[in-house]
Design a protein around this motif. Structure first.
Motif, PDB file in Angstrom:
ATOM      1  N   GLN A  97       1.288  20.674  31.129  1.00  0.00           N
ATOM      2  CA  GLN A  97       1.800  19.363  30.722  1.00  0.00           C
ATOM      3  C   GLN A  97       0.672  18.396  30.355  1.00  0.00           C
TER       4      GLN A  97
ATOM      5  N   ILE B 231      -5.320  14.897  38.419  1.00  0.00           N
ATOM      6  CA  ILE B 231      -5.902  15.256  39.718  1.00  0.00           C
ATOM      7  C   ILE B 231      -6.639  16.590  39.569  1.00  0.00           C
TER       8      ILE B 231
ATOM      9  N   GLU C 288     -12.444  16.414  45.169  1.00  0.00           N
ATOM     10  CA  GLU C 288     -11.228  15.977  44.480  1.00  0.00           C
ATOM     11  C   GLU C 288     -11.550  14.751  43.629  1.00  0.00           C
TER      12      GLU C 288
ATOM     13  N   ASP D  87      -2.486  22.638  34.618  1.00  0.00           N
ATOM     14  CA  ASP D  87      -1.132  22.184  34.306  1.00  0.00           C
ATOM     15  C   ASP D  87      -0.949  22.098  32.787  1.00  0.00           C
TER      16      ASP D  87
ATOM     17  N   GLU E 151      -6.828   7.642  36.984  1.00  0.00           N
ATOM     18  CA  GLU E 151      -5.610   6.988  36.511  1.00  0.00           C
ATOM     19  C   GLU E 151      -5.663   6.887  34.996  1.00  0.00           C
TER      20      GLU E 151
ATOM     21  N   ARG F   3      -3.997  19.012  37.826  1.00  0.00           N
ATOM     22  CA  ARG F   3      -2.568  18.724  37.813  1.00  0.00           C
ATOM     23  C   ARG F   3      -2.316  17.305  37.288  1.00  0.00           C
ATOM     24  N   SER F   4      -1.082  17.093  36.836  1.00  0.00           N
ATOM     25  CA  SER F   4      -0.651  15.774  36.383  1.00  0.00           C
ATOM     26  C   SER F   4       0.410  15.243  37.335  1.00  0.00           C
ATOM     27  N   GLU F   5       0.152  14.035  37.889  1.00  0.00           N
ATOM     28  CA  GLU F   5       1.109  13.436  38.815  1.00  0.00           C
ATOM     29  C   GLU F   5       1.152  11.923  38.596  1.00  0.00           C
ATOM     30  N   VAL F   6       2.256  11.421  38.097  1.00  0.00           N
ATOM     31  CA  VAL F   6       2.546   9.986  37.964  1.00  0.00           C
ATOM     32  C   VAL F   6       1.342   9.209  37.402  1.00  0.00           C
ATOM     33  N   ASN F   7       1.065   9.416  36.121  1.00  0.00           N
ATOM     34  CA  ASN F   7      -0.022   8.708  35.432  1.00  0.00           C
ATOM     35  C   ASN F   7      -1.392   8.957  36.065  1.00  0.00           C
ATOM     36  N   GLN F   8      -1.535  10.130  36.651  1.00  0.00           N
ATOM     37  CA  GLN F   8      -2.814  10.496  37.234  1.00  0.00           C
ATOM     38  C   GLN F   8      -3.174  11.923  36.849  1.00  0.00           C
TER      39      GLN F   8
ATOM     40  N   ILE G 110      -9.629  12.037  41.132  1.00  0.00           N
ATOM     41  CA  ILE G 110      -8.361  11.495  40.640  1.00  0.00           C
ATOM     42  C   ILE G 110      -8.663  10.401  39.630  1.00  0.00           C
TER      43      ILE G 110
END
Length: 339
Positions: free
Chosen positions: A242, A282, A333, A240, A337, A275-280, A335
């Motif tokens: 971003q 992944i 996986e 990602d 924070e 990937r980047s998802e809501v302050n995470q 993850i």
């Protein structure tokens, strides 16, 4: 020697104070104490010894409780005033007990004589204990400081050695690189990639790094691993954009990629995404595995165990690492924070 003196000193204190009181009292009354019955003198001395041992215990307890203030010299006058009051109270209790058992003292002058003798000697005794504790604490601090200095010197030497060893390694790789024949492009490429990987691991990861730096390292690592894998291997990466400026602790994804390359087989595919998802952040990775599954694959290995421990230290309660063994592939996986 010190422990023997510790237990003898209250006895000596009792001997000095009792002798002092008796000498002054005898001068005023012209009646030497050795003319009294031995049983009375023995009781008198036992009461004095008991009082001095209790005083010694109280003084040392006070010093332990106020150790930090005493070491720094805080409230010295108030401290001695409080100890003087404690000795005064203790002296009165001892005199009352003595009067009960041996009918002495009988007059006010006897109390005054006891105060004049016991309180100065008691304060002097406290000063000796107090200064001994200060001296002991000073020596302990000096010893700790010396140990810290030695550790600092050892750490500095280790740091200098750590600087020299990579420097030597890079020089050696540079020498090997230029000794490789121009036609051996693969060997030169391998040496160049290895040098880049080592440089990042040794110099570029003091603290947190940006995801762009970490992704560039992972891309270099993947290229390096591809040099020694089957040409049938199909690798798909999805990073990602971003995430470029996002900060993260380094080398958390590399063990999972290394694990995938180590055990890849079967259909020879490897899919990696970050990937980047809501302050995470992944990270997902899936690789095909050979059939049947080798016994060595059933063990997570040192790299994964090491990664789990690092995550516990760097991101406590802020990470999740899951793995899944499928029929023809292995999936992991991670993850993290970021807030």
């Amino acid at each position: 020697m010190n422990s023997i003196l510790r237990w003898i000193s209250p006895f000596l204190l009792a001997l000095v104070t009792t002798t002092g009181i008796r000498l002054i009292s005898d001068i005023s009354t012209s009646s030497p104490f050795w003319n009294r019955a031995a049983a009375i003198n023995l009781k008198d001395f036992i009461i004095s010894i008991t009082g001095c041992y209790l005083l010694d215990f109280g003084l040392r307890y006070h010093i332990r409780r106020k150790n930090n203030d005493i070491q720094k010299g805080r409230q010295s006058f108030l401290d001695y005033l409080w100890i003087g009051l404690l000795i005064f109270i203790g002296t009165n209790i001892s005199l009352v007990v003595a009067h009960y058992f041996i009918e002495y003292p009988n007059y006010l002058v006897d109390f005054i004589i006891a105060y004049v003798v016991v309180i100065p000697i008691g304060l002097f005794y406290y000063a000796m204990i107090r200064n001994t504790q200060i001296h002991k604490s000073y020596n302990e601090q000096a010893l700790q400081l010396e140990k810290l200095r030695n550790k600092q010197l050892e750490a500095e030497l280790d740091f200098l050695k750590a600087q020299y060893h990579p420097h030597f390694l890079f020089n050696a790789l540079n020498t090997v690189y230029f000794q490789i024949d121009e036609e051996q492009e693969a060997a030169k490429k391998t040496t160049e990639l290895l040098s880049d990987l080592l440089r990042y691991q040794l110099y570029g990861i003091k603290h947190e790094v940006t995801m762009q730096q970490e992704i560039e390292y992972l891309e270099t690592y993947i290229k390096f691993q591809q040099l020694r894998t089957n040409e049938r291997l199909v690798i798909k990466t999805d990073f990602d954009p971003q995430l470029n400026t996002q900060k993260i602790q380094p080398l958390l994804f590399q063990p999972l990629i290394e694990n995938a390359f180590k055990y890849i087989g079967g259909e020879y595919y490897l899919n990696i995404s970050i990937r980047s998802e809501v302050n995470q952040i992944i990270f997902r990775i899936e690789n095909s595995i050979p059939q049947p599954i080798p016994d060595s694959r059933k063990d997570k290995g040192i790299g994964i165990n090491n990664l789990q421990r690092r995550l516990e230290l760097l991101y406590p309660d802020k990470h999740s690492l899951t793995t899944e063994q499928k029929d023809t592939s292995f999936f992991a996986e991670l993850i993290i924070e970021t807030n």
